[in-house]
Design an enzyme around this catalytic site. Structure first.
Site, PDB file in Angstrom:
ATOM      1  N   ASP A  90      41.556  40.321  46.467  1.00 52.59           N
ATOM      2  CA  ASP A  90      40.964  41.107  45.700  1.00 52.59           C
ATOM      3  C   ASP A  90      42.998  42.339  45.943  1.00 52.59           C
ATOM      4  O   ASP A  90      42.700  42.451  46.502  1.00 52.59           O
ATOM      5  CB  ASP A  90      39.908  41.756  45.714  1.00 52.59           C
ATOM      6  CG  ASP A  90      39.867  42.961  45.146  1.00 52.59           C
ATOM      7  OD1 ASP A  90      40.475  42.749  43.545  1.00 52.59           O
ATOM      8  OD2 ASP A  90      38.767  43.932  45.301  1.00 52.59           O
ATOM      9  N   ASP A 135      45.879  42.495  37.862  1.00 48.99           N
ATOM     10  CA  ASP A 135      45.038  42.422  38.657  1.00 48.99           C
ATOM     11  C   ASP A 135      44.246  40.506  39.226  1.00 48.99           C
ATOM     12  O   ASP A 135      43.971  40.488  38.087  1.00 48.99           O
ATOM     13  CB  ASP A 135      43.596  43.131  37.950  1.00 48.99           C
ATOM     14  CG  ASP A 135      42.442  43.342  39.330  1.00 48.99           C
ATOM     15  OD1 ASP A 135      42.718  43.053  40.102  1.00 48.99           O
ATOM     16  OD2 ASP A 135      41.520  43.253  38.515  1.00 48.99           O
TER      17      ASP A 135
END
Ligand SMILES: *[C@@H]1O[C@H](CO)[C@@H](O)[C@H](O)[C@H]1NC(C)=O
Ligand SMILES: *[C@@H]1O[C@H](CO)[C@@H](O)[C@H](O)[C@H]1NC(C)=O
Length: 406
Positions: A97, A278
């Protein structure tokens, strides 16, 4: 095709293969496999929007020093991680992440203490857009791959977690400051990330990560790669454009950049504004006013079954590229790259033969400091570099930038 019971989450998994990895060398490159655990796409759109809200809330909490209560800002309950990139670290499958920075385990299987496990006196907790965990801080030896070993890495060991079916936790590769406020008793010092410690220990010679994804039309394939400490020139074409981390808050708290978005030759979608790159977001999300312009330009309508935008075959024939300009370079997201892979339509509750788009609504208008998210459907077309030392994000074209696989 998955049995219906498995159609509850879209899991994009990256498993580090068990191949031996050369040590004492920088960078260290690990192969990654992509696995899709497919779901209702409605959940996927909601997941991405909830994540955007949570990211903003986290940034706001950090600067005000207030405790981050997601319940206050996230109204929709999204019960599963809609998309995850997973690396196998030892016995654990961890989500990779870029939007968070704590590393923790124990979501689905108990943490097994060893001779290197040391419990600290701290509690640790993080709230994400689609889940949360809280537990105890340990330091332990983390082995990312044979030879890629980090002694005394701070990790969280979950006593409770929600939203993490099928994965054991998170390997946080976001900016280190995102760890501030995650410990209690509270401290103002960040917790060095896995990448920080690899760099501090001299295992890698640059504090950066290169990420390669490729588009795919099959649920499971080994086609990704994460490089610690550098980039893999076989995975991109031409030069990498480096874009300084934006100074605009709250994008500045993440892998945030300034970027403008144009449709075709002259339709402005977003004038230069801040947003983020992201890996934890599936779609390309644009501020609502920008998305409205995109819908007008393409003729796309919201598909009620999937939540995605949908266009007709005739509209697809006329679909122009989206151009993302950042760091002085324009990156072209072709018409084909704007499609959800058509062979996976029915897996997400769509209809075979229909044309769904991966561009969707951020849920807020522009001008709020986080006006777009270039999620993984963008990163499947462009190599990305997350460079902590020089506070910048790199983007480059790849052999798949103009692929017509969708
Ligand atoms: C797919 O998602 C479901 C529900 O979240 C989960 O129970 C299952 O373990 C996942 N499958 C894989 C292969 O990760
Ligand atoms: C990004 O945009 C903001 C707002 O226009 C500007 O102040 C800033 O200098 C730009 N560049 C960076 C690196 O933040």
């Amino acid at each position: 095709m998955f049995p219906t019971t498995l159609l509850t989450t879209l899991l994009l998994a990256l498993s580090v293969a068990a191949n031996p990895v050369l040590v004492n060398r920088s960078p260290v490159t690990l192969p990654i496999s992509r696995r899709l655990n497919l779901t209702s796409i409605h959940n996927l759109v909601r997941h991405d929007q909830a994540r955007a809200k949570a990211l903003r809330a986290r940034a706001a909490a950090k600067t005000t020093g207030l405790t981050f209560h997601t319940d206050a800002v996230i109204n929709e309950q999204v019960d599963n991680q809609a998309v995850t990139y997973i690396a196998s670290v030892g016995v654990d499958s961890l989500i990779i992440d870029t939007g968070s920075s704590n590393t923790w385990v124990g979501a689905t299987k108990a943490y097994v203490k060893t001779s290197t496990s040391v419990q600290t006196s701290n509690k640790v907790s993080v709230t994400y857009g689609s889940g949360s965990f809280s537990g105890t801080e340990f330091t332990d030896t983390v082995t990312l791959a044979p030879g890629l070993v980090i002694p005394k890495q701070s990790i969280g060991v979950a006593s409770t977690s929600t939203g993490f079916a099928g994965v054991d936790g998170i390997l946080g590769i976001g900016p280190v400051d995102l760890t501030v406020g995650t410990l209690s008793p509270a401290t103002n010092s960040p917790i060095p990330t896995v990448t920080d410690n690899l760099f501090a220990n001299g295992v890698i010679t640059a504090n950066e990560i290169g990420v390669s994804f490729e588009p795919t039309t099959t649920p499971e394939v080994l086609n990704g790669e994460l490089t610690w400490g550098g980039t893999d020139s076989s995975k991109f074409t031409g030069a990498i454009t480096f874009i300084p981390i934006t100074t605009t808050f709250p994008a500045s708290e993440f892998w945030g950049i300034n970027q403008s978005v144009r449709y075709g030759t002259s339709t402005s979608i977003l004038t230069t504004t801040a947003g983020i790159v992201d890996t934890g977001t599936t779609l390309v999300l644009l501020a609502t006013n920008g998305l409205t312009k995109y819908k007008t330009a393409t003729g796309a309508v919201v598909d009620s079954a999937t939540g995605l935008l949908r266009i007709t075959s005739a509209q697809f024939s006329a679909l122009q590229s989206l151009f993302f300009t950042a760091g002085g370079t324009t990156f072209e997201l072709t018409a084909n790259a704007q499609l959800w892979p058509r062979s996976l339509n029915t897996d997400i509750g769509g209809i075979a033969g229909r044309i769904y788009l991966i561009v969707n609504d951020l849920g807020t208008n522009s001008g709020q400091g986080l006006d777009f998210i270039n999620g993984y459907t963008f990163l499947e077309r462009f190599y990305s570099v997350f460079d902590t030392t020089n506070k910048r994000v790199g983007l480059a074209t790849t052999p798949f930038t103009t692929a017509t696989t969708n």
